[in-house]
Design a protein around this motif. Structure first.
Motif, PDB file in Angstrom:
ATOM      1  N   CYS A 226       0.872  -1.162   0.000  1.00 60.87           N
ATOM      2  CA  CYS A 226       0.000   0.000   0.000  1.00 60.87           C
ATOM      3  C   CYS A 226       0.912   1.215   0.000  1.00 60.87           C
ATOM      4  O   CYS A 226       2.137   1.082  -0.041  1.00 60.87           O
ATOM      5  N   ALA A 227       0.344   2.398   0.020  1.00 62.45           N
ATOM      6  CA  ALA A 227       1.164   3.607  -0.004  1.00 62.45           C
ATOM      7  C   ALA A 227       2.140   3.598   1.164  1.00 62.45           C
ATOM      8  O   ALA A 227       1.742   3.524   2.327  1.00 62.45           O
ATOM      9  N   GLY A 228       3.435   3.606   0.859  1.00 63.94           N
ATOM     10  CA  GLY A 228       4.456   3.668   1.882  1.00 63.94           C
ATOM     11  C   GLY A 228       4.820   2.358   2.540  1.00 63.94           C
ATOM     12  O   GLY A 228       5.571   2.343   3.519  1.00 63.94           O
ATOM     13  N   TYR A 229       4.339   1.237   2.001  1.00 64.70           N
ATOM     14  CA  TYR A 229       4.665  -0.048   2.615  1.00 64.70           C
ATOM     15  C   TYR A 229       4.559  -1.171   1.595  1.00 64.70           C
ATOM     16  O   TYR A 229       3.601  -1.236   0.827  1.00 64.70           O
ATOM     17  N   ARG A 230       5.566  -2.072   1.606  1.00 68.46           N
ATOM     18  CA  ARG A 230       5.533  -3.315   0.849  1.00 68.46           C
ATOM     19  C   ARG A 230       6.037  -4.413   1.772  1.00 68.46           C
ATOM     20  O   ARG A 230       7.008  -4.218   2.523  1.00 68.46           O
ATOM     21  N   GLY A 231       5.406  -5.571   1.751  1.00 70.09           N
ATOM     22  CA  GLY A 231       5.825  -6.640   2.644  1.00 70.09           C
ATOM     23  C   GLY A 231       5.489  -8.006   2.087  1.00 70.09           C
ATOM     24  O   GLY A 231       4.638  -8.160   1.201  1.00 70.09           O
ATOM     25  N   ALA A 232       6.189  -9.018   2.593  1.00 67.53           N
ATOM     26  CA  ALA A 232       5.935 -10.400   2.224  1.00 67.53           C
ATOM     27  C   ALA A 232       6.180 -11.276   3.442  1.00 67.53           C
ATOM     28  O   ALA A 232       7.015 -10.960   4.295  1.00 67.53           O
ATOM     29  N   ALA A 233       5.429 -12.362   3.535  1.00 60.70           N
ATOM     30  CA  ALA A 233       5.592 -13.321   4.627  1.00 60.70           C
ATOM     31  C   ALA A 233       5.490 -14.724   4.058  1.00 60.70           C
ATOM     32  O   ALA A 233       4.671 -14.981   3.157  1.00 60.70           O
ATOM     33  N   VAL A 234       6.304 -15.631   4.554  1.00 58.19           N
ATOM     34  CA  VAL A 234       6.308 -17.011   4.074  1.00 58.19           C
ATOM     35  C   VAL A 234       6.475 -17.967   5.248  1.00 58.19           C
ATOM     36  O   VAL A 234       6.943 -17.595   6.321  1.00 58.19           O
ATOM     37  N   ALA A 235       6.109 -19.223   5.012  1.00 60.41           N
ATOM     38  CA  ALA A 235       6.305 -20.302   5.976  1.00 60.41           C
ATOM     39  C   ALA A 235       6.399 -21.601   5.186  1.00 60.41           C
ATOM     40  O   ALA A 235       5.996 -21.670   4.019  1.00 60.41           O
ATOM     41  N   ARG A 236       6.921 -22.615   5.818  1.00 58.17           N
ATOM     42  CA  ARG A 236       6.962 -23.924   5.183  1.00 58.17           C
ATOM     43  C   ARG A 236       5.573 -24.549   5.236  1.00 58.17           C
ATOM     44  O   ARG A 236       4.853 -24.426   6.237  1.00 58.17           O
ATOM     45  N   ALA A 237       5.207 -25.249   4.159  1.00 53.01           N
ATOM     46  CA  ALA A 237       3.870 -25.827   4.071  1.00 53.01           C
ATOM     47  C   ALA A 237       3.636 -26.883   5.148  1.00 53.01           C
ATOM     48  O   ALA A 237       2.487 -27.166   5.496  1.00 53.01           O
ATOM     49  N   GLY A 238       4.690 -27.458   5.685  1.00 57.89           N
ATOM     50  CA  GLY A 238       4.520 -28.401   6.771  1.00 57.89           C
ATOM     51  C   GLY A 238       4.144 -27.744   8.082  1.00 57.89           C
ATOM     52  O   GLY A 238       3.634 -28.404   8.997  1.00 57.89           O
ATOM     53  N   ASP A 239       4.391 -26.437   8.187  1.00 59.67           N
ATOM     54  CA  ASP A 239       4.069 -25.697   9.407  1.00 59.67           C
ATOM     55  C   ASP A 239       2.734 -24.988   9.333  1.00 59.67           C
ATOM     56  O   ASP A 239       2.011 -24.887  10.335  1.00 59.67           O
ATOM     57  N   LEU A 240       2.409 -24.430   8.167  1.00 63.47           N
ATOM     58  CA  LEU A 240       1.136 -23.743   7.966  1.00 63.47           C
ATOM     59  C   LEU A 240       0.498 -24.215   6.676  1.00 63.47           C
ATOM     60  O   LEU A 240       1.192 -24.469   5.687  1.00 63.47           O
ATOM     61  N   ALA A 241      -0.832 -24.306   6.678  1.00 58.71           N
ATOM     62  CA  ALA A 241      -1.556 -24.681   5.470  1.00 58.71           C
ATOM     63  C   ALA A 241      -1.710 -23.499   4.529  1.00 58.71           C
ATOM     64  O   ALA A 241      -1.778 -23.666   3.306  1.00 58.71           O
ATOM     65  N   ALA A 242      -1.775 -22.295   5.077  1.00 56.72           N
ATOM     66  CA  ALA A 242      -1.931 -21.087   4.264  1.00 56.72           C
ATOM     67  C   ALA A 242      -1.579 -19.885   5.127  1.00 56.72           C
ATOM     68  O   ALA A 242      -1.628 -19.934   6.363  1.00 56.72           O
ATOM     69  N   LEU A 243      -1.242 -18.785   4.442  1.00 52.50           N
ATOM     70  CA  LEU A 243      -0.847 -17.560   5.136  1.00 52.50           C
ATOM     71  C   LEU A 243      -1.289 -16.372   4.296  1.00 52.50           C
ATOM     72  O   LEU A 243      -1.010 -16.318   3.097  1.00 52.50           O
ATOM     73  N   GLY A 244      -1.992 -15.440   4.916  1.00 48.64           N
ATOM     74  CA  GLY A 244      -2.430 -14.234   4.215  1.00 48.64           C
ATOM     75  C   GLY A 244      -2.089 -12.990   5.016  1.00 48.64           C
ATOM     76  O   GLY A 244      -2.263 -12.972   6.239  1.00 48.64           O
ATOM     77  N   ILE A 245      -1.572 -11.964   4.335  1.00 44.81           N
ATOM     78  CA  ILE A 245      -1.263 -10.698   4.996  1.00 44.81           C
ATOM     79  C   ILE A 245      -1.836  -9.555   4.163  1.00 44.81           C
ATOM     80  O   ILE A 245      -2.017  -9.681   2.946  1.00 44.81           O
ATOM     81  N   ASP A 246      -2.104  -8.435   4.830  1.00 44.30           N
ATOM     82  CA  ASP A 246      -2.529  -7.244   4.103  1.00 44.30           C
ATOM     83  C   ASP A 246      -2.084  -6.005   4.864  1.00 44.30           C
ATOM     84  O   ASP A 246      -2.002  -6.007   6.102  1.00 44.30           O
ATOM     85  N   ALA A 247      -1.780  -4.947   4.129  1.00 47.34           N
ATOM     86  CA  ALA A 247      -1.397  -3.653   4.685  1.00 47.34           C
ATOM     87  C   ALA A 247      -2.304  -2.582   4.103  1.00 47.34           C
ATOM     88  O   ALA A 247      -2.615  -2.606   2.908  1.00 47.34           O
ATOM     89  N   GLU A 248      -2.722  -1.657   4.936  1.00 48.52           N
ATOM     90  CA  GLU A 248      -3.598  -0.571   4.503  1.00 48.52           C
ATOM     91  C   GLU A 248      -3.209   0.704   5.250  1.00 48.52           C
ATOM     92  O   GLU A 248      -2.744   0.641   6.395  1.00 48.52           O
ATOM     93  N   PRO A 249      -3.426   1.864   4.651  1.00 45.18           N
ATOM     94  CA  PRO A 249      -3.214   3.109   5.392  1.00 45.18           C
ATOM     95  C   PRO A 249      -4.249   3.249   6.500  1.00 45.18           C
ATOM     96  O   PRO A 249      -5.411   2.864   6.320  1.00 45.18           O
ATOM     97  N   ASP A 250      -3.843   3.764   7.644  1.00 50.26           N
ATOM     98  CA  ASP A 250      -4.774   3.939   8.752  1.00 50.26           C
ATOM     99  C   ASP A 250      -5.550   5.225   8.539  1.00 50.26           C
ATOM    100  O   ASP A 250      -5.277   6.275   9.147  1.00 50.26           O
ATOM    101  N   GLU A 251      -6.535   5.128   7.674  1.00 53.95           N
ATOM    102  CA  GLU A 251      -7.408   6.257   7.355  1.00 53.95           C
ATOM    103  C   GLU A 251      -8.770   5.711   6.970  1.00 53.95           C
ATOM    104  O   GLU A 251      -8.905   4.522   6.653  1.00 53.95           O
ATOM    105  N   PRO A 252      -9.808   6.530   6.996  1.00 53.59           N
ATOM    106  CA  PRO A 252     -11.146   6.015   6.701  1.00 53.59           C
ATOM    107  C   PRO A 252     -11.242   5.467   5.289  1.00 53.59           C
ATOM    108  O   PRO A 252     -10.529   5.892   4.373  1.00 53.59           O
ATOM    109  N   LEU A 253     -12.133   4.499   5.113  1.00 52.42           N
ATOM    110  CA  LEU A 253     -12.423   4.014   3.776  1.00 52.42           C
ATOM    111  C   LEU A 253     -13.082   5.124   2.956  1.00 52.42           C
ATOM    112  O   LEU A 253     -13.770   5.989   3.505  1.00 52.42           O
TER     113      LEU A 253
END
Length: 236
Positions: free
Chosen positions: A108-135
């Motif tokens: 999002c504006a001012g932020y980029r990120g990624a997260a990973v794990a081994r499939a034996g530890d987690l079945a799935a992983l989801g992340i999201d970033a948003e500006p802290d401002e009203p929709l």
């Protein structure tokens, strides 16, 4: 055990020591997951051929943020002890990770990120970033069910945007499991002020560990100007 980043106190006599601040995502991820982040697109980030095709027709700013997200993905893979690899876009726009890896990318504006794990530890992983401002006006009606934001305290983060953020993280964890679209109205998220949330899918659940999962747990973090959310799905 979590792979901890290296820290060093400021010391002008030791120019070879690098002080590394842990990614913000680390605070909301389980110990089995690792993350990397950037605040801008200043670092050159060449893409693998399979990745470049995804943004071949995009404007320059979109190509740069995409490239920085993939740079974060490669750094996260290395933190997991794996070699850097291409992370192309697959069906539905979801990243295609190397075999044996689950993960997610966000920007999002001012932020980029990624997260990973081994499939034996987690079945799935989801992340999201948003500006802290009203929709934007009218968007909350599309995102939230009636009463979905009831009972939250005044002050704190912008709860409407945080709800959007949590549902985006849920979707990124959901899609690789279910392989189908999940609309905002098809999930009910309950945000808690303590940095957690629960999500209940209102359609047929996703296959996980020989069963079907409709309930998901998530975590969130609010820092000045930025909201982060994560959904980590156990393998069991």
């Amino acid at each position: 055990m979590r792979r901890l980043p290296r820290f060093a106190a400021a010391n002008p006599a030791r120019a070879d020591i690098v002080c590394r601040v842990p990614p913000l995502l680390t605070a909301i991820l389980p110990p089995s997951a690792v993350a990397a982040e950037r605040r801008d697109d200043a670092d050159p980030a060449p893409l693998f051929p399979g990745e470049a095709a995804a943004v071949a027709d995009a404007v320059d700013s979109r190509r740069r943020e995409f490239a920085t997200g993939r740079l974060c993905a490669r750094e996260a893979l290395r933190a997991l002890g794996l070699p850097a690899a291409a992370v192309p876009r697959g069906d539905g726009g979801a990243p295609v990770w190397p075999p044996g890896v689950v993960g997610s990318v966000t920007h999002c504006a001012g932020y980029r990120g990624a997260a990973v794990a081994r499939a034996g530890d987690l079945a799935a992983l989801g992340i999201d970033a948003e500006p802290d401002e009203p929709l934007p006006a009218g968007v909350l009606d599309l995102v939230a069910g009636e009463g979905e934001l009831a009972g939250l305290p005044d002050g704190g983060p912008h709860w409407d945007r945080l709800l959007f953020c949590a549902k985006e993280a849920l979707y990124k964890a959901w899609y690789p499991l279910a392989r189908r679209w999940l609309g905002f109205e098809e999930a009910w998220v309950t945000l808690a002020p303590d940095g957690t949330f629960t999500a209940r899918v209102l359609v047929e659940g996703a296959p996980v560990g020989g069963g079907v999962r409709t309930e998901f747990a998530g975590t969130w973090l609010a820092t000045p100007g930025l909201l982060l959310a994560a959904v980590a799905v156990p393998t069991g």
